[in-house]
Design a protein around this motif. Structure first.
Motif, PDB file in Angstrom:
ATOM      1  N   ALA A 126       0.877  -1.183   0.136  1.00 40.69           N
ATOM      2  CA  ALA A 126       0.115  -0.193   0.073  1.00 40.69           C
ATOM      3  C   ALA A 126       0.600   1.072  -0.064  1.00 40.69           C
ATOM      4  O   ALA A 126       0.757   1.994  -0.883  1.00 40.69           O
ATOM      5  CB  ALA A 126      -0.890  -0.195   1.115  1.00 40.69           C
ATOM      6  N   GLY A 144      -0.788   3.745  -3.713  1.00 39.95           N
ATOM      7  CA  GLY A 144      -2.278   3.397  -4.339  1.00 39.95           C
ATOM      8  C   GLY A 144      -2.532   2.906  -5.634  1.00 39.95           C
ATOM      9  O   GLY A 144      -3.647   2.757  -6.258  1.00 39.95           O
ATOM     10  N   GLU A 171      -4.571  -2.535  -5.746  1.00 39.87           N
ATOM     11  CA  GLU A 171      -5.419  -2.561  -4.884  1.00 39.87           C
ATOM     12  C   GLU A 171      -4.924  -3.660  -3.952  1.00 39.87           C
ATOM     13  O   GLU A 171      -4.640  -4.940  -4.371  1.00 39.87           O
ATOM     14  CB  GLU A 171      -6.731  -3.105  -5.437  1.00 39.87           C
ATOM     15  N   VAL A 172      -4.929  -3.510  -2.775  1.00 39.98           N
ATOM     16  CA  VAL A 172      -4.288  -4.466  -1.670  1.00 39.98           C
ATOM     17  C   VAL A 172      -5.285  -5.252  -0.983  1.00 39.98           C
ATOM     18  O   VAL A 172      -6.043  -4.625  -0.094  1.00 39.98           O
ATOM     19  CB  VAL A 172      -3.127  -3.606  -0.895  1.00 39.98           C
TER      20      VAL A 172
END
Length: 140
Positions: A27, A32, A35-36
């Motif tokens: 992250a 950003g 998508e974690v």
């Protein structure tokens, strides 16, 4: 999930240490761009406080995270699934990229033993970002 934003799922047994540290790094280092997700096959009640402390030394706060149960939906929604000692408990779907990261479990370890695990995870996350063709926001 969009074509320009890959999704990565980190899975370990308790979702309290390794997978949470990896998710925190991804992250932070992807700024950003990814998508974690993270999950565990047998989630613990809370995140390992030594893992929280080790990540705080890196300026990454994972105190707001909590262990989550691994679901087939999370696997299906992810482009890359990285397992950390969960063995056969992780569901397999054709077309997904799977990696097994061999890492010591930080459970029950003191900070001096968790730091090298954390640093190994950081290097692997940086490598993963480069493989995904994404810049590393903080390359330390």
């Amino acid at each position: 999930m969009t074509a320009d934003k890959p999704s990565v799922l980190f899975v370990c047994v308790h979702n309290a240490g390794r997978s949470q540290m990896a998710a925190g790094y991804l992250a932070q280092l992807s700024a950003g761009a990814v998508e974690v997700r993270s999950a565990g096959s047998e989630p613990a009640d809370r995140i390992n406080p030594v893992a929280v402390q080790a990540m705080a030394e890196e300026g990454i706060d994972i105190t707001d995270q909590h262990p989550k149960i691994l679901t087939t939906d999370a696997v299906q929604a992810s482009d890359v699934v990285i397992t950390m000692g969960c063995g056969d408990t992780c569901p397999f779907y054709p077309g997904k990229r799977y990696e097994e990261w061999e890492l010591d479990d930080p459970a029950g370890q003191d900070l001096d033993h968790v730091r090298p695990i954390r640093d190994d995870i950081k290097g692997r996350v940086q490598h993963l970002l480069r493989e995904l063709g994404l810049p590393v926001a903080i390359d330390g």
